[in-house]
Design a protein around this motif. Structure first.
Motif: not given
Length: 116
Positions: A27, A37, A39, A76-79
């Protein structure tokens, strides 16, 4: 900035954050606003493209409140990032610098060089 795990290698840093690479999880980790975050390489490039598409000129020229910030949600994050014009410029620098360093590292590996 916060302490990072020893498995993370710093790719690029500016005054507002850093991008790290974690070989254990495959990542890229964006540290921005003292948050992290993670990725995949594909999602990192998609987020970079998302940041690049923000029209800085339009933000700078319009006085309406609607142009004061840009809301970006990385894939694909909740940020969710709510960024001002200056913060977008700083984030672009961070992402562009990281991308350049990754490309340079890849080129050096292709040529048989090894970085410590």
């Amino acid at each position: 900035m916060s302490t990072v795990p020893s498995t993370w290698k710093e790719i690029y840093r500016n005054e507002k954050g850093a991008v790290y690479q974690c070989d254990t999880t495959c990542r890229l980790i964006l540290e921005f606003w003292d948050t992290h975050t993670a990725f995949s390489a594909r999602d990192f490039l998609q987020f970079k493209r998302m940041v690049e598409t923000v029209d800085l000129r339009q933000m700078a020229l319009h006085t309406d409140d609607a142009y004061d910030v840009e809301i970006l949600t990385p894939p694909r994050t909740d940020r969710c990032y709510v960024l001002t014009l200056c913060e977008i410029v700083q984030l672009r620098d961070l992402l562009n610098g990281a991308r350049l360093m990754l490309e340079l590292n890849s080129l050096l590996r292709e040529r048989g060089c090894c970085l410590a």
